[in-house]
Design a protein around this motif. Sequence first.
Motif, mmCIF file in Angstrom:
data_model
loop_
_atom_site.group_PDB
_atom_site.id
_atom_site.type_symbol
_atom_site.label_atom_id
_atom_site.label_comp_id
_atom_site.label_asym_id
_atom_site.label_seq_id
_atom_site.Cartn_x
_atom_site.Cartn_y
_atom_site.Cartn_z
ATOM 1 N N PHE A 19 0.862 -1.188 0.000
ATOM 2 C CA PHE A 19 0.000 0.000 0.000
ATOM 3 C C PHE A 19 0.895 1.232 0.000
ATOM 4 O O PHE A 19 1.830 1.318 0.812
ATOM 5 N N THR A 21 1.363 4.698 1.159
ATOM 6 C CA THR A 21 0.776 5.570 2.173
ATOM 7 C C THR A 21 1.601 6.867 2.229
ATOM 8 O O THR A 21 2.730 6.907 1.712
ATOM 9 N N LEU A 26 3.926 0.461 2.406
ATOM 10 C CA LEU A 26 3.626 -0.505 3.458
ATOM 11 C C LEU A 26 3.538 -1.903 2.828
ATOM 12 O O LEU A 26 2.701 -2.154 1.970
ATOM 13 N N ALA A 28 2.260 -4.970 3.150
ATOM 14 C CA ALA A 28 1.263 -5.729 3.923
ATOM 15 C C ALA A 28 1.398 -7.226 3.689
ATOM 16 O O ALA A 28 1.262 -8.028 4.614
ATOM 17 N N GLU A 47 -0.657 -12.256 14.430
ATOM 18 C CA GLU A 47 -1.234 -11.162 15.220
ATOM 19 C C GLU A 47 -2.008 -10.176 14.356
ATOM 20 O O GLU A 47 -1.806 -10.115 13.140
ATOM 21 N N SER A 48 -2.791 -9.355 15.016
ATOM 22 C CA SER A 48 -3.532 -8.300 14.337
ATOM 23 C C SER A 48 -2.564 -7.386 13.584
ATOM 24 O O SER A 48 -1.560 -6.959 14.144
ATOM 25 N N GLY A 49 -2.868 -7.149 12.323
ATOM 26 C CA GLY A 49 -2.037 -6.241 11.527
ATOM 27 C C GLY A 49 -0.926 -6.915 10.749
ATOM 28 O O GLY A 49 -0.173 -6.256 10.040
ATOM 29 N N CYS A 50 -0.823 -8.257 10.841
ATOM 30 C CA CYS A 50 0.297 -8.922 10.160
ATOM 31 C C CYS A 50 0.017 -9.145 8.674
ATOM 32 O O CYS A 50 0.894 -9.566 7.929
ATOM 33 N N GLY A 51 -1.215 -8.870 8.241
ATOM 34 C CA GLY A 51 -1.501 -8.955 6.805
ATOM 35 C C GLY A 51 -2.396 -10.109 6.382
ATOM 36 O O GLY A 51 -2.542 -10.392 5.195
ATOM 37 N N LYS A 52 -3.048 -10.764 7.345
ATOM 38 C CA LYS A 52 -3.874 -11.932 7.020
ATOM 39 C C LYS A 52 -5.035 -11.580 6.098
ATOM 40 O O LYS A 52 -5.259 -12.235 5.072
ATOM 41 N N SER A 53 -5.792 -10.541 6.473
ATOM 42 C CA SER A 53 -6.952 -10.168 5.648
ATOM 43 C C SER A 53 -6.501 -9.689 4.272
ATOM 44 O O SER A 53 -7.120 -10.025 3.262
ATOM 45 N N THR A 54 -5.415 -8.911 4.253
ATOM 46 C CA THR A 54 -4.922 -8.420 2.967
ATOM 47 C C THR A 54 -4.541 -9.606 2.080
ATOM 48 O O THR A 54 -4.841 -9.627 0.886
ATOM 49 N N GLU A 181 -11.456 -14.825 9.884
ATOM 50 C CA GLU A 181 -11.841 -14.770 11.303
ATOM 51 C C GLU A 181 -13.349 -15.019 11.479
ATOM 52 O O GLU A 181 -14.024 -14.240 12.162
ATOM 53 N N PRO A 280 4.543 -2.761 8.822
ATOM 54 C CA PRO A 280 5.551 -3.164 7.830
ATOM 55 C C PRO A 280 5.851 -2.039 6.838
ATOM 56 O O PRO A 280 5.877 -2.259 5.631
HETATM 57 N N1 LIG Z 1 -6.248 -0.122 2.381
HETATM 58 C C1 LIG Z 1 -5.134 -0.019 3.098
HETATM 59 N N2 LIG Z 1 -4.294 1.025 2.972
HETATM 60 C C2 LIG Z 1 -3.158 1.109 3.694
HETATM 61 N N3 LIG Z 1 -2.763 0.182 4.586
HETATM 62 C C3 LIG Z 1 -3.550 -0.880 4.763
HETATM 63 C C4 LIG Z 1 -4.780 -1.048 4.039
HETATM 64 N N4 LIG Z 1 -5.361 -2.215 4.449
HETATM 65 C C5 LIG Z 1 -4.527 -2.747 5.365
HETATM 66 N N5 LIG Z 1 -3.442 -1.956 5.559
HETATM 67 C C6 LIG Z 1 -2.317 -2.222 6.465
HETATM 68 O O1 LIG Z 1 -1.787 -3.477 6.095
HETATM 69 C C7 LIG Z 1 -1.347 -4.194 7.237
HETATM 70 C C8 LIG Z 1 -2.045 -5.518 7.292
HETATM 71 O O2 LIG Z 1 -3.433 -5.325 7.565
HETATM 72 P P1 LIG Z 1 -4.479 -6.516 7.627
HETATM 73 O O3 LIG Z 1 -5.815 -5.937 7.851
HETATM 74 O O4 LIG Z 1 -4.281 -7.369 6.431
HETATM 75 O O5 LIG Z 1 -3.997 -7.307 8.921
HETATM 76 P P2 LIG Z 1 -4.719 -8.513 9.675
HETATM 77 O O6 LIG Z 1 -3.649 -9.509 9.960
HETATM 78 O O7 LIG Z 1 -5.904 -8.961 8.929
HETATM 79 O O8 LIG Z 1 -5.157 -7.831 11.054
HETATM 80 P P3 LIG Z 1 -6.462 -8.128 11.982
HETATM 81 O O9 LIG Z 1 -6.133 -9.372 12.769
HETATM 82 O O10 LIG Z 1 -6.526 -6.928 12.851
HETATM 83 O O11 LIG Z 1 -7.643 -8.299 11.096
HETATM 84 C C9 LIG Z 1 -1.641 -3.290 8.428
HETATM 85 O O12 LIG Z 1 -0.457 -2.593 8.765
HETATM 86 C C10 LIG Z 1 -2.712 -2.358 7.918
HETATM 87 O O13 LIG Z 1 -2.648 -1.121 8.582
#
Ligand SMILES: Nc1ncnc2c1ncn2[C@@H]1O[C@H](COP(=O)(O)OP(=O)(O)OP(=O)(O)O)[C@@H](O)[C@H]1O
Length: 321
Positions: A19, A21, A26, A28, A47-54, A181, A280
């Motif tokens: 991404f 920014t 970033l 992800a 963990e939260s924020g590690c990029g799983k959803s992305t 999740e 990241p």
């Molecule tokens: N659209 C976006 N623009 C910029 N950064 C993003 C965007 N979507 C996600 N990120 C960043 O990418 C990284 C991974 O986010 P992601 O939501 O994939 O994590 P996650 O592991 O699913 O977390 P969670 O457990 O909280 O759902 C994070 O640092 C988040 O801030």
Amino acid sequence: MTPLDDKELLRVERLKKYFHTPYGVLHAVDDVSFSVDRGETLGIVGESGCGKSTLGRAVLRLHEPTDGKVFFEGRNILLCDKNEMKALRRDMQIIFQDPFASLNPRMTVSETISEALLIQKLYSPRDREGLRKRVLELMNMVGLASRLINTYPHELDGGRRQRIGIARVLALTPKLIVCDEPVSALDVSIQAQILNLMRDLQDELGFTYLFITHDLSVVRHLSNDIFVMYLGQMVEKAPAKTLFEKPVHPYTRALLSAIPAPDPDFNVQRITLKGELTSPLEPEPGCRFAKRCPDASGACVKADIPLRTVGEKHFAACVLA
Ligand SMILES: Nc1ncnc2c1ncn2[C@@H]1O[C@H](COP(=O)(O)OP(=O)(O)OP(=O)(O)O)[C@@H](O)[C@H]1O
Ligand SMILES: [Mg+2]
């Protein structure tokens, strides 16, 4: 292109999602590769924020990947045009964490499930009887009583709402389901019911799951393989049993040690990680976990640490491995 065997449904090669920014780039998802066979489940944990959803979204092209390849049934879907993607959508679905957020509050159970069938043109809107029959059949498959057919999401509890979300996806009979999740917002007792339902549906209908969770204990009994993610990268991957019995990466060990032991006399040494997962943003070379790692040394931050084979179907990215 590497030849595909028939068993393999999905193969992801060197996938990246960056991404841009205001603070920098970033990373992800940063160079992630894996494959999943038909009818199997790959757990993705971190963990939260590690990029799983992305990652889950990039695999489905809900986020356009920055680089890499995603083969679905042997075809690189990143090369598919809009119409080809539309046709593939039915085969590749996603279930979200919060069914409340993904359900339209103004639509009844019947309307919600019917909508999925109508969008994909599986039924004609004129075939009201056929549609109703299919809706009831799907409700039955996910364990929703037929008397709930005209209720709205706010009238139902979290577990039932998630059952509607599952029925909606089921309506399309997809091959791959990314589960982001799906039980994290539910009470523990209801979590188990939904997980059992998902497993039964997989046995019956042969679904392939990418099961995303921050909670290792959730995927333990559901996954064939588990992939541990840290700041956009894969740090360890192994068959579920191996990962629980012989974790190699210090991060995996820390995650495992945080699971409460069922037997309090069985004393697990708890590893407390100092500091939080950072973002990241423009990552430095070397292991991204080094700053929090109890075993880190100078070798960890010199250069990127490749994944190494450490056992049968077992990979880890650690200099100590
Ligand atoms: N659209 C976006 N623009 C910029 N950064 C993003 C965007 N979507 C996600 N990120 C960043 O990418 C990284 C991974 O986010 P992601 O939501 O994939 O994590 P996650 O592991 O699913 O977390 P969670 O457990 O909280 O759902 C994070 O640092 C988040 O801030
Ligand atoms: Mg997420």
